[in-house]
Design a protein around this motif. Structure first.
Motif, PDB file in Angstrom:
ATOM      1  N   LEU A 214      28.495 -20.617   9.990  1.00 43.83           N
ATOM      2  CA  LEU A 214      28.010 -19.436   9.267  1.00 43.83           C
ATOM      3  C   LEU A 214      28.225 -19.330   7.741  1.00 43.83           C
ATOM      4  O   LEU A 214      27.513 -18.778   7.055  1.00 43.83           O
ATOM      5  N   ARG A 215      29.418 -20.018   7.241  1.00 49.66           N
ATOM      6  CA  ARG A 215      29.449 -20.281   5.851  1.00 49.66           C
ATOM      7  C   ARG A 215      28.084 -20.719   5.135  1.00 49.66           C
ATOM      8  O   ARG A 215      27.506 -20.328   4.062  1.00 49.66           O
ATOM      9  N   SER A 216      27.667 -21.891   5.771  1.00 48.39           N
ATOM     10  CA  SER A 216      26.467 -22.439   4.915  1.00 48.39           C
ATOM     11  C   SER A 216      25.143 -21.535   5.140  1.00 48.39           C
ATOM     12  O   SER A 216      24.389 -21.618   4.168  1.00 48.39           O
ATOM     13  N   ILE A 217      25.228 -20.744   6.208  1.00 50.44           N
ATOM     14  CA  ILE A 217      23.914 -19.723   6.531  1.00 50.44           C
ATOM     15  C   ILE A 217      24.401 -18.687   5.164  1.00 50.44           C
ATOM     16  O   ILE A 217      23.233 -18.454   4.612  1.00 50.44           O
ATOM     17  N   TRP A 218      25.328 -18.181   5.275  1.00 47.68           N
ATOM     18  CA  TRP A 218      25.440 -17.022   4.261  1.00 47.68           C
ATOM     19  C   TRP A 218      25.468 -17.508   2.812  1.00 47.68           C
ATOM     20  O   TRP A 218      24.796 -16.925   2.011  1.00 47.68           O
ATOM     21  N   ASN A 219      26.022 -18.792   2.783  1.00 40.75           N
ATOM     22  CA  ASN A 219      25.790 -19.212   1.198  1.00 40.75           C
ATOM     23  C   ASN A 219      24.158 -19.445   0.810  1.00 40.75           C
ATOM     24  O   ASN A 219      23.806 -19.235  -0.255  1.00 40.75           O
ATOM     25  N   SER A 220      23.576 -19.941   1.546  1.00 37.54           N
ATOM     26  CA  SER A 220      22.025 -20.122   1.526  1.00 37.54           C
ATOM     27  C   SER A 220      21.205 -18.837   1.327  1.00 37.54           C
ATOM     28  O   SER A 220      20.513 -18.683   0.346  1.00 37.54           O
ATOM     29  N   MET A 221      21.711 -17.832   2.197  1.00 36.01           N
ATOM     30  CA  MET A 221      21.040 -16.483   2.111  1.00 36.01           C
ATOM     31  C   MET A 221      21.257 -15.927   0.570  1.00 36.01           C
ATOM     32  O   MET A 221      20.439 -15.264   0.010  1.00 36.01           O
ATOM     33  N   SER A 222      22.455 -16.110   0.283  1.00 38.01           N
ATOM     34  CA  SER A 222      22.796 -15.461  -1.088  1.00 38.01           C
ATOM     35  C   SER A 222      22.203 -16.110  -1.964  1.00 38.01           C
ATOM     36  O   SER A 222      21.621 -15.409  -3.097  1.00 38.01           O
ATOM     37  N   GLY A 223      21.822 -17.429  -2.125  1.00 42.76           N
ATOM     38  CA  GLY A 223      21.307 -18.134  -3.182  1.00 42.76           C
ATOM     39  C   GLY A 223      19.694 -17.708  -2.888  1.00 42.76           C
ATOM     40  O   GLY A 223      19.180 -17.672  -4.010  1.00 42.76           O
ATOM     41  N   LEU A 224      19.053 -17.660  -1.846  1.00 46.14           N
ATOM     42  CA  LEU A 224      17.589 -17.414  -1.656  1.00 46.14           C
ATOM     43  C   LEU A 224      17.355 -15.892  -2.464  1.00 46.14           C
ATOM     44  O   LEU A 224      16.603 -15.639  -3.282  1.00 46.14           O
ATOM     45  N   ASN A 225      18.448 -14.818  -2.142  1.00 45.21           N
ATOM     46  CA  ASN A 225      18.368 -13.632  -2.882  1.00 45.21           C
ATOM     47  C   ASN A 225      18.430 -13.609  -4.163  1.00 45.21           C
ATOM     48  O   ASN A 225      17.714 -12.950  -5.059  1.00 45.21           O
ATOM     49  N   SER A 226      19.489 -14.354  -4.661  1.00 43.59           N
ATOM     50  CA  SER A 226      19.878 -14.397  -6.050  1.00 43.59           C
ATOM     51  C   SER A 226      18.424 -15.114  -6.911  1.00 43.59           C
ATOM     52  O   SER A 226      18.184 -14.525  -8.053  1.00 43.59           O
ATOM     53  N   ASN A 227      18.118 -16.142  -6.379  1.00 41.59           N
ATOM     54  CA  ASN A 227      17.009 -16.810  -7.038  1.00 41.59           C
ATOM     55  C   ASN A 227      15.719 -15.778  -6.926  1.00 41.59           C
ATOM     56  O   ASN A 227      14.686 -16.191  -7.998  1.00 41.59           O
ATOM     57  N   GLN A 228      15.552 -15.198  -5.777  1.00 39.80           N
ATOM     58  CA  GLN A 228      14.243 -14.554  -5.701  1.00 39.80           C
ATOM     59  C   GLN A 228      14.483 -13.400  -6.754  1.00 39.80           C
ATOM     60  O   GLN A 228      13.513 -13.264  -7.520  1.00 39.80           O
ATOM     61  N   ASN A 229      15.432 -12.703  -7.137  1.00 42.36           N
ATOM     62  CA  ASN A 229      15.706 -11.558  -8.278  1.00 42.36           C
ATOM     63  C   ASN A 229      15.530 -12.523  -9.525  1.00 42.36           C
ATOM     64  O   ASN A 229      14.697 -11.758 -10.254  1.00 42.36           O
ATOM     65  N   LYS A 230      15.813 -13.538  -9.608  1.00 45.61           N
ATOM     66  CA  LYS A 230      15.636 -14.217 -11.091  1.00 45.61           C
ATOM     67  C   LYS A 230      14.014 -14.494 -11.320  1.00 45.61           C
ATOM     68  O   LYS A 230      13.614 -14.453 -12.437  1.00 45.61           O
ATOM     69  N   ILE A 231      13.275 -15.086 -10.130  1.00 44.12           N
ATOM     70  CA  ILE A 231      12.078 -15.323 -10.262  1.00 44.12           C
ATOM     71  C   ILE A 231      11.386 -13.925 -10.445  1.00 44.12           C
ATOM     72  O   ILE A 231      10.242 -13.944 -11.321  1.00 44.12           O
ATOM     73  N   ASP A 232      11.686 -12.872 -10.084  1.00 39.99           N
ATOM     74  CA  ASP A 232      10.947 -11.575 -10.443  1.00 39.99           C
ATOM     75  C   ASP A 232      11.162 -10.965 -11.743  1.00 39.99           C
ATOM     76  O   ASP A 232      10.429 -10.609 -12.543  1.00 39.99           O
ATOM     77  N   ILE A 233      12.419 -11.310 -12.297  1.00 38.44           N
ATOM     78  CA  ILE A 233      12.617 -10.931 -13.698  1.00 38.44           C
ATOM     79  C   ILE A 233      12.033 -12.036 -14.755  1.00 38.44           C
ATOM     80  O   ILE A 233      11.235 -11.498 -15.608  1.00 38.44           O
ATOM     81  N   ILE A 234      11.862 -13.308 -14.224  1.00 38.31           N
ATOM     82  CA  ILE A 234      11.137 -14.005 -15.420  1.00 38.31           C
ATOM     83  C   ILE A 234       9.509 -13.653 -15.278  1.00 38.31           C
ATOM     84  O   ILE A 234       8.882 -13.768 -15.927  1.00 38.31           O
ATOM     85  N   SER A 235       9.226 -13.282 -13.883  1.00 36.19           N
ATOM     86  CA  SER A 235       7.718 -12.830 -13.852  1.00 36.19           C
ATOM     87  C   SER A 235       7.436 -11.674 -14.644  1.00 36.19           C
ATOM     88  O   SER A 235       6.233 -11.714 -15.180  1.00 36.19           O
ATOM     89  N   ASN A 236       8.303 -10.787 -14.740  1.00 43.10           N
ATOM     90  CA  ASN A 236       8.164  -9.481 -15.494  1.00 43.10           C
ATOM     91  C   ASN A 236       8.234  -9.810 -16.968  1.00 43.10           C
ATOM     92  O   ASN A 236       7.655  -9.383 -17.739  1.00 43.10           O
ATOM     93  N   ASN A 237       9.139 -10.934 -17.579  1.00 48.00           N
ATOM     94  CA  ASN A 237       9.034 -11.349 -18.957  1.00 48.00           C
ATOM     95  C   ASN A 237       7.670 -11.808 -19.167  1.00 48.00           C
ATOM     96  O   ASN A 237       7.047 -11.556 -20.095  1.00 48.00           O
ATOM     97  N   ILE A 238       7.229 -12.711 -18.352  1.00 46.54           N
ATOM     98  CA  ILE A 238       5.978 -13.290 -18.635  1.00 46.54           C
ATOM     99  C   ILE A 238       4.727 -12.212 -18.481  1.00 46.54           C
ATOM    100  O   ILE A 238       4.055 -12.408 -19.559  1.00 46.54           O
ATOM    101  N   ALA A 239       4.773 -11.474 -17.801  1.00 47.90           N
ATOM    102  CA  ALA A 239       3.681 -10.217 -17.520  1.00 47.90           C
ATOM    103  C   ALA A 239       3.727  -9.496 -18.941  1.00 47.90           C
ATOM    104  O   ALA A 239       2.555  -8.771 -19.381  1.00 47.90           O
ATOM    105  N   ASN A 240       4.929  -9.222 -19.636  1.00 43.89           N
ATOM    106  CA  ASN A 240       5.042  -8.416 -20.861  1.00 43.89           C
ATOM    107  C   ASN A 240       4.847  -9.247 -22.036  1.00 43.89           C
ATOM    108  O   ASN A 240       5.414  -9.054 -23.145  1.00 43.89           O
TER     109      ASN A 240
END
Length: 249
Positions: free
Chosen positions: A2-28
């Motif tokens: 379960l630890r590996s599953i939750w660690n992977s999920m948190s990594g996915l969420n965090s990196n998805q949010n960072k991709i959104d921020i980078i995309s917003n920077n590029i758009a502006n």
């Protein structure tokens, strides 16, 4: 497992949010006065595994395991963007730190680095959203009809009209980055504003401070991290499925 599953999920969420921020920077990248947003990460929680039942070597220095990561904050990068000459009297750029103060339609104060202004139907200097630029007029000038298209603005913000000073444009800064947060359209809300003496350049516009090469590099690195966490999650799910099948037998 379960630890590996939750660690992977948190990594996915965090990196998805960072991709959104980078995309917003590029758009502006072509938005006047836009300040890029950076992202900070932190551990969610570290668990001490130096206890009975856990196989830990006595000389192990690191007896903690993580529980994943999360975004701990968004930071506005306040580096100045390039100044572009427009020869438009109502285009203003700030040289150095600071923000223009605007008054929105509800009477609230907002702040911006985007100095692309024009005159509205009520003879106010406004931005593209209709927010009024704060101008401190002298008493004898408050009743005078001013043609703002023919004003001269000195570097200290003094407004000259018909060879006399009629008012001033003030600039503001903030003690801490926590006192200022973006609300969209290159606008910020802030608390505890302080008057500063940065220079105003009339007939110039400050461009976005987004470095497209760096943003694309960060995007590639973040996408690789997202893919790594995705593969880790898939492997954990497969191992969990194998475990369940063994128990069923």
């Amino acid at each position: 497992m379960l630890r590996s599953i939750w660690n992977s999920m948190s990594g996915l969420n965090s990196n998805q949010n960072k991709i959104d921020i980078i995309s917003n920077n590029i758009a502006n990248i072509n938005t006047n006065g836009y300040k890029k947003i950076d992202v900070n990460f932190s551990d969610i929680m570290k668990e001490n595994i130096d206890r009975l039942g856990v196989p830990v070597i006595n000389n192990d220095k690191d007896k903690y395991v993580g529980s994943g990561c999360r975004i701990s904050g968004f930071i506005t990068n306040n580096l100045q963007g390039a100044l572009e000459e427009t020869n438009n009297n109502l285009d203003l750029a700030i040289e150095g730190i600071g923000y223009f103060k605007l008054i929105d339609k509800e009477g609230n104060f907002v702040y911006t680095r985007n100095g692309s202004f024009h005159i509205d139907s009520e003879n106010n200097i406004v931005d593209s959203m209709g927010n009024k630029l704060e101008i401190i007029l002298n008493e004898n000038a408050s009743e005078e009809i001013i043609d703002y298209n023919n004003i001269n603005i000195k570097e200290d913000g003094s407004i000259i009209y018909n060879d006399k000073q009629i008012g001033k444009i003030n600039l503001y800064s903030f003690i801490s980055d926590d006192d200022l947060y973006p609300i969209g359209n290159s606008l910020f809300k802030g608390k505890n504003p302080q008057l500063i003496d940065s220079k105003i350049k009339q007939g110039y516009i400050e461009k976005s401070n987004v470095d497209i090469a760096k943003e694309l590099t960060d995007l590639l690195v973040t996408q690789r991290a997202f893919e790594f966490n995705s593969r880790a999650l898939k492997s954990s799910e497969e191992m969990w499925q194998i475990t369940n099948n063994l128990r069923a037998k």
